[in-house]
Motif scaffolding. Structure first.
Motif, PDB file in Angstrom:
ATOM      1  N   ARG A   1     -27.293   0.897   2.315  1.00  0.00           N
ATOM      2  CA  ARG A   1     -26.643   2.189   2.043  1.00  0.00           C
ATOM      3  C   ARG A   1     -26.176   2.891   3.318  1.00  0.00           C
ATOM      4  O   ARG A   1     -25.129   3.519   3.349  1.00  0.00           O
ATOM      5  N   GLU A   2     -26.971   2.799   4.367  1.00  0.00           N
ATOM      6  CA  GLU A   2     -26.622   3.384   5.667  1.00  0.00           C
ATOM      7  C   GLU A   2     -26.771   2.313   6.739  1.00  0.00           C
ATOM      8  O   GLU A   2     -27.774   1.605   6.776  1.00  0.00           O
TER       9      GLU A   2
ATOM     10  N   PRO B   1     -23.346   7.547   3.003  1.00  0.00           N
ATOM     11  CA  PRO B   1     -22.844   8.179   1.774  1.00  0.00           C
ATOM     12  C   PRO B   1     -22.077   9.456   2.108  1.00  0.00           C
ATOM     13  O   PRO B   1     -22.294  10.071   3.159  1.00  0.00           O
ATOM     14  N   ASP B   2     -21.206   9.843   1.225  1.00  0.00           N
ATOM     15  CA  ASP B   2     -20.409  11.047   1.423  1.00  0.00           C
ATOM     16  C   ASP B   2     -21.320  12.235   1.772  1.00  0.00           C
ATOM     17  O   ASP B   2     -22.276  12.515   1.043  1.00  0.00           O
TER      18      ASP B   2
ATOM     19  N   LYS C   1     -19.006  12.067  -5.900  1.00  0.00           N
ATOM     20  CA  LYS C   1     -19.192  10.864  -6.711  1.00  0.00           C
ATOM     21  C   LYS C   1     -17.879  10.460  -7.370  1.00  0.00           C
ATOM     22  O   LYS C   1     -17.013  11.300  -7.603  1.00  0.00           O
TER      23      LYS C   1
ATOM     24  N   ARG D   1     -21.156   7.243  -9.203  1.00  0.00           N
ATOM     25  CA  ARG D   1     -21.682   6.646  -7.977  1.00  0.00           C
ATOM     26  C   ARG D   1     -21.318   7.516  -6.772  1.00  0.00           C
ATOM     27  O   ARG D   1     -20.173   7.968  -6.666  1.00  0.00           O
ATOM     28  N   VAL D   2     -22.270   7.719  -5.880  1.00  0.00           N
ATOM     29  CA  VAL D   2     -21.978   8.452  -4.647  1.00  0.00           C
ATOM     30  C   VAL D   2     -20.988   7.629  -3.828  1.00  0.00           C
ATOM     31  O   VAL D   2     -21.113   6.409  -3.709  1.00  0.00           O
TER      32      VAL D   2
ATOM     33  N   PRO E   1     -19.331   5.920  -0.788  1.00  0.00           N
ATOM     34  CA  PRO E   1     -19.693   5.485   0.560  1.00  0.00           C
ATOM     35  C   PRO E   1     -18.474   5.590   1.486  1.00  0.00           C
ATOM     36  O   PRO E   1     -17.328   5.465   1.034  1.00  0.00           O
TER      37      PRO E   1
END
Length: 114
Positions: free
Chosen positions: A40-41, A55-56, A61, A66-67, A69
């Motif tokens: 994710r990061e 993530p934003d 979303k 979904r969040v 990226p």
């Protein structure tokens, strides 16, 4: 600054919004993200370039919930100034934040530039 930026919007899928000056940014993108697809990061240095994913920052979303990226390939001196995801978020995000605010709700993404 030379930068590749890939993300998605509320209704449009994953796209390159900045191409770093490459006609096809995918090979450069693949060099830094090819074996870290599920993280994710990420902050990862590969030679003279680096990959950054987070993530934003505003938690936006897509329509599926979904969040969003944001993924960057960073080139040049900025690569030496970033040593973590948090450094990258603080240094790179301000360079694109206004653009993304304008693009996020568009029905289609703009063409990759820069």
């Amino acid at each position: 600054m030379k930068l590749i930026w890939a993300t998605r919007g509320r209704t449009w899928g994953f796209r390159f919004l900045r191409n770093g000056g490459f006609a096809d940014p995918l090979p450069e993108y693949d060099k830094v993200f090819s074996d870290i697809e599920d993280k994710r990061e990420v902050w990862r240095r590969v030679g003279e370039t680096a990959g950054l994913r987070f993530p934003d920052p505003l938690g936006r979303k897509d329509r599926a919930g979904r969040v969003i990226p944001h993924e960057f390939v960073v080139f040049g001196p900025l690569t030496d100034e970033i040593t973590s995801v948090e450094d990258g978020r603080q240094r790179v995000w301000p360079l694109v934040a206004n653009d993304f605010a304008n693009y996020f709700e568009l029905p289609k993404p703009p063409s990759a530039n820069k």
